[in-house]
Design a protein around this motif. Sequence first.
Motif, mmCIF file in Angstrom:
data_model
loop_
_atom_site.group_PDB
_atom_site.id
_atom_site.type_symbol
_atom_site.label_atom_id
_atom_site.label_comp_id
_atom_site.label_asym_id
_atom_site.label_seq_id
_atom_site.Cartn_x
_atom_site.Cartn_y
_atom_site.Cartn_z
ATOM 1 N N GLY A 208 0.832 -1.265 -0.060
ATOM 2 C CA GLY A 208 -0.067 -0.044 0.309
ATOM 3 C C GLY A 208 0.751 1.221 -0.098
ATOM 4 N N MET A 209 0.115 2.422 -0.120
ATOM 5 C CA MET A 209 0.827 3.642 -0.173
ATOM 6 C C MET A 209 0.812 4.629 1.141
ATOM 7 N N SER A 210 0.528 3.976 2.285
ATOM 8 C CA SER A 210 0.402 4.906 3.466
ATOM 9 C C SER A 210 0.926 4.219 4.526
ATOM 10 N N VAL A 231 -8.241 -5.668 2.116
ATOM 11 C CA VAL A 231 -7.609 -6.103 1.058
ATOM 12 C C VAL A 231 -8.596 -5.706 -0.098
ATOM 13 N N THR A 232 -8.052 -4.922 -1.177
ATOM 14 C CA THR A 232 -9.226 -4.365 -1.660
ATOM 15 C C THR A 232 -8.742 -5.164 -3.401
ATOM 16 N N ASP A 233 -7.630 -5.613 -3.687
ATOM 17 C CA ASP A 233 -7.414 -6.169 -4.724
ATOM 18 C C ASP A 233 -6.188 -7.132 -4.440
ATOM 19 N N LEU A 234 -5.963 -8.062 -5.476
ATOM 20 C CA LEU A 234 -5.064 -9.179 -5.339
ATOM 21 C C LEU A 234 -3.818 -9.000 -6.176
HETATM 22 N N1 HPA Z 1 -0.864 -1.541 -4.312
HETATM 23 C C1 HPA Z 1 -0.660 -0.400 -3.724
HETATM 24 N N2 HPA Z 1 -1.485 0.330 -3.011
HETATM 25 C C2 HPA Z 1 -2.679 -0.241 -3.049
HETATM 26 C C3 HPA Z 1 -3.237 -1.386 -3.674
HETATM 27 C C4 HPA Z 1 -2.204 -2.022 -4.286
HETATM 28 O O1 HPA Z 1 -2.438 -2.951 -5.142
HETATM 29 N N3 HPA Z 1 -4.515 -1.482 -3.377
HETATM 30 C C5 HPA Z 1 -4.883 -0.346 -2.691
HETATM 31 N N4 HPA Z 1 -3.613 0.319 -2.279
#
Ligand code: HPA
Length: 270
Positions: A208-210, A231-234
């Motif tokens: 992630g970015m934070s 978890v928003t994506d895989l």
């Molecule tokens: N990568 C980076 N930051 C994210 C991601 C990811 O797949 N999903 C949500 N924030």
Amino acid sequence: MLDKIKQTASYITEKTDFTPEFGIVLGSGLGGLVNEIEILHALPYTSIPNFPVSTVKGHGGKLILGMLGGKKVIALQGRFHFYEGYSMQEVTFPIRVFQALGIKKLLLSNAAGGMNPKFHVGDIVFINDHINLMPSNPLIGKNHDELGPRFPDMSEPYDPQMIAVAKQIADKHQFRSHIGVYAAVSGPCFETPAEYRYIRTIGSDLVGMSTVPEVIAARHGGTPCFAVSIVTDLGGFETAQKVSHEEVLEVATAAEKKLTTIIKEMLAQL
Ligand code: HPA
């Protein structure tokens, strides 16, 4: 920087006459936790001296002071990201202000890509360690001994007791949850398939970015931290998978209720 921190903390104290016990940072799509807070004061970032201003869609940009789970909390509705162009000092400024206001513990949430094959979209992951892959660190530069040591220990970045309490609450509600390692990248691009593979290979479950800059500043000042990801994506590292900010916000918002339950019940027990 020290003067600015003191000035901002004094402004908040004068304005609200409130002494928070817990600091909360609400990430992408998770700002709805604010609806559960019995709000006593809401200060737009633009009204707070020295505060940076949030620019990303899905971030409310308000400092909330009130009661949650019977505890006095101060919450950032919308955080400052390094990819927005803020310096690491700006990203972590609110954490320093929270510390100056006397918080005892810090709780953070974020949306993250899941790379552990056991993870599903929408799962909750309690972070027990991190890898800082951002190109900087908020502690670079002159050390202010009043804030913490030059070379802070990072052997326990996340408080095991808070993780245990959160896991037990998640299990009780039968929410799918895990414990894992979070890698922080600068963004704003999502990762390439090779980058997801690399980040997984070096030992991360999430990307992630934070969160990591805030945790570094908090630990520098000795504040125990708890952080949770949705978890928003895989992170497609076997087959490329498109990731979009809209999808990230959608999944995070759908999981918001679960996270709210956990944080509220945790606070009641802490
Ligand atoms: N990568 C980076 N930051 C994210 C991601 C990811 O797949 N999903 C949500 N924030």
